[in-house]
Scaffold this motif. Sequence first.
Motif, PDB file in Angstrom:
ATOM      1  N   VAL A   3       0.838  -1.204   0.000  1.00 13.88           N
ATOM      2  CA  VAL A   3       0.000   0.000   0.000  1.00 13.88           C
ATOM      3  C   VAL A   3       0.871   1.251   0.000  1.00 13.88           C
ATOM      4  N   VAL A   4       1.951   1.223   0.776  1.00 21.77           N
ATOM      5  CA  VAL A   4       2.856   2.374   0.855  1.00 21.77           C
ATOM      6  C   VAL A   4       3.495   2.642  -0.501  1.00 21.77           C
ATOM      7  N   PHE A   5       4.006   1.610  -1.141  1.00 18.07           N
ATOM      8  CA  PHE A   5       4.669   1.784  -2.435  1.00 18.07           C
ATOM      9  C   PHE A   5       3.675   2.233  -3.510  1.00 18.07           C
ATOM     10  N   ARG A   6       2.475   1.671  -3.501  1.00 22.78           N
ATOM     11  CA  ARG A   6       1.468   2.080  -4.477  1.00 22.78           C
ATOM     12  C   ARG A   6       1.090   3.543  -4.279  1.00 22.78           C
ATOM     13  N   ALA A   7       0.980   3.954  -3.020  1.00 23.78           N
ATOM     14  CA  ALA A   7       0.666   5.357  -2.729  1.00 23.78           C
ATOM     15  C   ALA A   7       1.795   6.270  -3.203  1.00 23.78           C
ATOM     16  N   LEU A   8       3.038   5.840  -3.007  1.00 19.09           N
ATOM     17  CA  LEU A   8       4.185   6.632  -3.453  1.00 19.09           C
ATOM     18  C   LEU A   8       4.181   6.807  -4.972  1.00 19.09           C
ATOM     19  N   ILE A   9       3.841   5.737  -5.689  1.00 15.77           N
ATOM     20  CA  ILE A   9       3.768   5.823  -7.150  1.00 15.77           C
ATOM     21  C   ILE A   9       2.714   6.844  -7.566  1.00 15.77           C
ATOM     22  N   VAL A  40      -0.929   9.311 -15.881  1.00 13.39           N
ATOM     23  CA  VAL A  40      -2.311   9.304 -15.404  1.00 13.39           C
ATOM     24  C   VAL A  40      -2.746   7.861 -15.128  1.00 13.39           C
ATOM     25  N   ILE A  41      -2.405   6.961 -16.045  1.00  9.13           N
ATOM     26  CA  ILE A  41      -2.788   5.554 -15.888  1.00  9.13           C
ATOM     27  C   ILE A  41      -2.169   4.956 -14.638  1.00  9.13           C
ATOM     28  N   ILE A  42      -0.853   5.132 -14.455  1.00 11.11           N
ATOM     29  CA  ILE A  42      -0.192   4.527 -13.293  1.00 11.11           C
ATOM     30  C   ILE A  42      -0.676   5.168 -12.000  1.00 11.11           C
ATOM     31  N   ALA A  43      -1.002   6.473 -12.031  1.00 10.38           N
ATOM     32  CA  ALA A  43      -1.506   7.140 -10.833  1.00 10.38           C
ATOM     33  C   ALA A  43      -2.876   6.593 -10.439  1.00 10.38           C
ATOM     34  N   VAL A  44      -3.765   6.464 -11.420  1.00 10.48           N
ATOM     35  CA  VAL A  44      -5.123   5.970 -11.149  1.00 10.48           C
ATOM     36  C   VAL A  44      -5.086   4.514 -10.687  1.00 10.48           C
ATOM     37  N   VAL A  45      -4.320   3.691 -11.391  1.00 16.08           N
ATOM     38  CA  VAL A  45      -4.245   2.266 -11.049  1.00 16.08           C
ATOM     39  C   VAL A  45      -3.622   2.082  -9.666  1.00 16.08           C
ATOM     40  N   SER A  46      -2.534   2.787  -9.395  1.00 19.43           N
ATOM     41  CA  SER A  46      -1.849   2.635  -8.110  1.00 19.43           C
ATOM     42  C   SER A  46      -2.705   3.146  -6.958  1.00 19.43           C
ATOM     43  N   ALA A  47      -3.355   4.298  -7.164  1.00 19.11           N
ATOM     44  CA  ALA A  47      -4.224   4.833  -6.116  1.00 19.11           C
ATOM     45  C   ALA A  47      -5.400   3.892  -5.859  1.00 19.11           C
ATOM     46  N   SER A  48      -5.967   3.352  -6.925  1.00 19.89           N
ATOM     47  CA  SER A  48      -7.092   2.420  -6.772  1.00 19.89           C
ATOM     48  C   SER A  48      -6.659   1.166  -6.028  1.00 19.89           C
ATOM     49  N   ALA A  49      -5.407   0.719  -6.304  1.00 15.92           N
ATOM     50  CA  ALA A  49      -4.914  -0.516  -5.687  1.00 15.92           C
ATOM     51  C   ALA A  49      -4.648  -0.359  -4.198  1.00 15.92           C
ATOM     52  N   THR A  50      -4.583   0.872  -3.706  1.00 16.37           N
ATOM     53  CA  THR A  50      -4.430   1.076  -2.259  1.00 16.37           C
ATOM     54  C   THR A  50      -5.745   0.867  -1.525  1.00 16.37           C
ATOM     55  N   ILE A  51      -6.844   0.879  -2.286  1.00 14.58           N
ATOM     56  CA  ILE A  51      -8.175   0.766  -1.674  1.00 14.58           C
ATOM     57  C   ILE A  51      -8.871  -0.529  -2.058  1.00 14.58           C
ATOM     58  N   TRP A  52      -8.822  -0.855  -3.363  1.00 17.20           N
ATOM     59  CA  TRP A  52      -9.498  -2.042  -3.867  1.00 17.20           C
ATOM     60  C   TRP A  52      -8.497  -3.033  -4.438  1.00 17.20           C
TER      61      TRP A  52
END
Length: 206
Positions: A3-9, A40-52
Motif C-alpha cells: 500500500v505504501v509503495f502504491r501510494a508513493l507511485i 495518469v494511468i499509473i496514478a489511477v491504477v496505483s491509487a485504486s490498488a491502495t483501496i481495492w
Amino acid sequence: MSVVFRALIAVSALAGIILLLDYTHGDGGVFVYFTVQSSVIIAVVSASATIWTVPAWVRGAATLYSCITGTVYHALLANPSSPFHVVDSGAHAPHNLLLHTVTPILAAVTWLFVDREPVRWWFAAVWLCYPLAYLAFALARGAIVHEYPYPFVDAGELGYGGVTISALGFTVAFFLLGLLLIGLGAGVRRLLRQQQRTRVEDPAGV
C-alpha cells in the motif's frame, strides 16, 4: 508495504503532472504526450490498488507503460547520440525527474519486489493495445494539426514508411520489455520462495 509503495507511485505521478502543468502555465496540450497519459494511468491504477483489489495484469500494464516512458525518454529523447534526441529546456525540472525517472523506478520496484503476483506471459502482447492505440491517435491527430508529439511518429519528417519501421521496432521492444517484467517478477518470486524454504528447513542457518 505494498500500500505504501502504491501510494508513493500515485503521489509521484500526480505531482509530476501538476508540476508540469505549472511549468507550462496550465497548457492542457501536455496530455497529448504518452508520458502524461501513462502517468495518469499509473496514478489511477496505483491509487485504486491502495483501496481495492486491482488485477495483477492491470497493474502490470500500468507498470509497463510507466517503464516505457522512462526507457524511451532516457534511451532516445534525452540521449544526445540518439537520432530522436530532443532538446528540452525543462530537462532538469522537478516534473521531468518525477515523470521520467522516479515514477518508472518506483513502478518497476513495486512490481518486482513488493507485489510479486504471477501474470501469464501472453499478457505482454495484450499490454501492447494501448501503445498501438496511442500510435493511431498520434498519427490521426498529426494528419489534422500537422504536429506530432514525438520525432519517431512524425510522419511529416519520416513519412508513413519511416513511422511504420519505427513502430515495428518499438512494438518488438515493448513486447520484450513486457516479457522482461513478467520474467523477472517470476524469477524474484522463485528466489524468495527458495529462501523461505531454506529458512524453514534450516532456521539456525547451519
